[in-house]
Design a protein around this motif. Structure first.
Motif, PDB file in Angstrom:
ATOM      1  N   PHE A   1       0.837  -1.200   0.000  1.00 44.35           N
ATOM      2  CA  PHE A   1       0.000   0.000   0.000  1.00 44.35           C
ATOM      3  C   PHE A   1       0.873   1.250   0.000  1.00 44.35           C
ATOM      4  O   PHE A   1       0.652   2.175  -0.783  1.00 44.35           O
ATOM      5  N   PHE A   2       1.880   1.271   0.862  1.00 43.14           N
ATOM      6  CA  PHE A   2       2.768   2.434   0.905  1.00 43.14           C
ATOM      7  C   PHE A   2       3.561   2.579  -0.395  1.00 43.14           C
ATOM      8  O   PHE A   2       3.802   3.693  -0.850  1.00 43.14           O
ATOM      9  N   ASN A   3       3.960   1.467  -0.996  1.00 46.97           N
ATOM     10  CA  ASN A   3       4.608   1.546  -2.303  1.00 46.97           C
ATOM     11  C   ASN A   3       3.679   2.163  -3.332  1.00 46.97           C
ATOM     12  O   ASN A   3       4.101   2.964  -4.162  1.00 46.97           O
ATOM     13  N   ALA A   4       2.414   1.781  -3.289  1.00 42.00           N
ATOM     14  CA  ALA A   4       1.449   2.286  -4.270  1.00 42.00           C
ATOM     15  C   ALA A   4       1.208   3.781  -4.110  1.00 42.00           C
ATOM     16  O   ALA A   4       1.209   4.524  -5.100  1.00 42.00           O
ATOM     17  N   ILE A   5       1.031   4.247  -2.877  1.00 36.16           N
ATOM     18  CA  ILE A   5       0.719   5.672  -2.712  1.00 36.16           C
ATOM     19  C   ILE A   5       1.937   6.566  -2.891  1.00 36.16           C
ATOM     20  O   ILE A   5       1.790   7.757  -3.125  1.00 36.16           O
ATOM     21  N   CYS A   6       3.134   5.999  -2.788  1.00 39.27           N
ATOM     22  CA  CYS A   6       4.344   6.804  -2.940  1.00 39.27           C
ATOM     23  C   CYS A   6       4.902   6.763  -4.362  1.00 39.27           C
ATOM     24  O   CYS A   6       5.933   7.362  -4.627  1.00 39.27           O
ATOM     25  N   SER A   7       4.225   6.088  -5.259  1.00 36.16           N
ATOM     26  CA  SER A   7       4.729   6.014  -6.626  1.00 36.16           C
ATOM     27  C   SER A   7       4.541   7.347  -7.343  1.00 36.16           C
ATOM     28  O   SER A   7       3.747   8.187  -6.928  1.00 36.16           O
ATOM     29  N   LYS A   8       5.269   7.519  -8.415  1.00 40.45           N
ATOM     30  CA  LYS A   8       5.203   8.780  -9.158  1.00 40.45           C
ATOM     31  C   LYS A   8       4.001   8.848 -10.079  1.00 40.45           C
ATOM     32  O   LYS A   8       3.659   9.915 -10.568  1.00 40.45           O
ATOM     33  N   VAL A   9       3.369   7.725 -10.331  1.00 43.73           N
ATOM     34  CA  VAL A   9       2.182   7.686 -11.192  1.00 43.73           C
ATOM     35  C   VAL A   9       1.083   6.943 -10.444  1.00 43.73           C
ATOM     36  O   VAL A   9       1.292   5.824  -9.982  1.00 43.73           O
TER      37      VAL A   9
ATOM     38  N   HIS B   1      -6.377   7.920   6.361  1.00 43.39           N
ATOM     39  CA  HIS B   1      -6.618   9.225   5.750  1.00 43.39           C
ATOM     40  C   HIS B   1      -5.613   9.596   4.656  1.00 43.39           C
ATOM     41  O   HIS B   1      -5.757  10.639   4.029  1.00 43.39           O
ATOM     42  N   LEU B   2      -4.616   8.787   4.426  1.00 38.33           N
ATOM     43  CA  LEU B   2      -3.586   9.125   3.441  1.00 38.33           C
ATOM     44  C   LEU B   2      -4.135   9.211   2.019  1.00 38.33           C
ATOM     45  O   LEU B   2      -3.758  10.100   1.260  1.00 38.33           O
ATOM     46  N   VAL B   3      -5.027   8.314   1.661  1.00 34.98           N
ATOM     47  CA  VAL B   3      -5.571   8.333   0.298  1.00 34.98           C
ATOM     48  C   VAL B   3      -6.424   9.578   0.093  1.00 34.98           C
ATOM     49  O   VAL B   3      -6.365  10.221  -0.958  1.00 34.98           O
ATOM     50  N   ARG B   4      -7.190   9.949   1.093  1.00 33.30           N
ATOM     51  CA  ARG B   4      -7.993  11.170   0.990  1.00 33.30           C
ATOM     52  C   ARG B   4      -7.095  12.393   0.839  1.00 33.30           C
ATOM     53  O   ARG B   4      -7.399  13.320   0.088  1.00 33.30           O
ATOM     54  N   GLU B   5      -5.960  12.393   1.520  1.00 29.74           N
ATOM     55  CA  GLU B   5      -5.020  13.497   1.382  1.00 29.74           C
ATOM     56  C   GLU B   5      -4.431  13.548  -0.024  1.00 29.74           C
ATOM     57  O   GLU B   5      -4.227  14.629  -0.581  1.00 29.74           O
ATOM     58  N   ILE B   6      -4.178  12.391  -0.616  1.00 25.36           N
ATOM     59  CA  ILE B   6      -3.677  12.354  -1.992  1.00 25.36           C
ATOM     60  C   ILE B   6      -4.716  12.929  -2.946  1.00 25.36           C
ATOM     61  O   ILE B   6      -4.387  13.660  -3.881  1.00 25.36           O
ATOM     62  N   LYS B   7      -5.985  12.609  -2.708  1.00 25.23           N
ATOM     63  CA  LYS B   7      -7.043  13.145  -3.558  1.00 25.23           C
ATOM     64  C   LYS B   7      -7.102  14.670  -3.473  1.00 25.23           C
ATOM     65  O   LYS B   7      -7.343  15.346  -4.467  1.00 25.23           O
ATOM     66  N   CYS B   8      -6.885  15.205  -2.289  1.00 20.04           N
ATOM     67  CA  CYS B   8      -6.979  16.655  -2.089  1.00 20.04           C
ATOM     68  C   CYS B   8      -5.718  17.406  -2.517  1.00 20.04           C
ATOM     69  O   CYS B   8      -5.807  18.479  -3.106  1.00 20.04           O
TER      70      CYS B   8
END
Length: 110
Positions: free
Chosen positions: A44-52, A90-97
């Motif tokens: 999960f952390f690998n996925a949210i920290c990727s460049k794409v 809440h990390l995914v919501r922060e990425i959306k915002c």
């Protein structure tokens, strides 16, 4: 080395340990179900920290991390789960915002 402790690590070092080396380190130590839950958290952390990031997959990631945390609560002692662990949800919501994570990293400043 004498005490077998990791000291003096910067945040980027901890980030790499969590995303890449933790999966290898717990390979034969933990029970299978606990190990799989931790592996999923690392992925999960690998996925949210990727460049794409695919915006369509963000909702799927948000649901997935809630399930991962529930699995971790079943297999890891309750003393591990204090309020900071809950903030992962809440990390995914922060990425959306705010956009991609790597654009806000403070590693160059360190």
């Amino acid at each position: 080395m004498k005490d077998l402790k990791l000291i003096g690590l910067k945040s980027h070092d901890c980030h790499v340990l969590m995303q890449q080396l933790l999966v290898v380190a717990i390979r034969d130590i933990l029970p299978n179900k606990a190990r799989l839950a931790i592996n999923q958290l690392c992925l999960f952390f690998n996925a949210i920290c990727s460049k794409v990031l695919n915006p369509v997959k963000l909702d799927e990631l948000e649901n997935e991390v809630a399930i991962i945390l529930c699995q971790l609560e079943m297999y890891i002692p309750p003393a591990f789960f204090y309020i900071m662990v809950h903030l992962i949800v809440h990390l995914v919501r922060e990425i959306k915002c705010r956009g991609l994570v790597y654009l806000r990293w403070m590693y160059p400043v360190e």
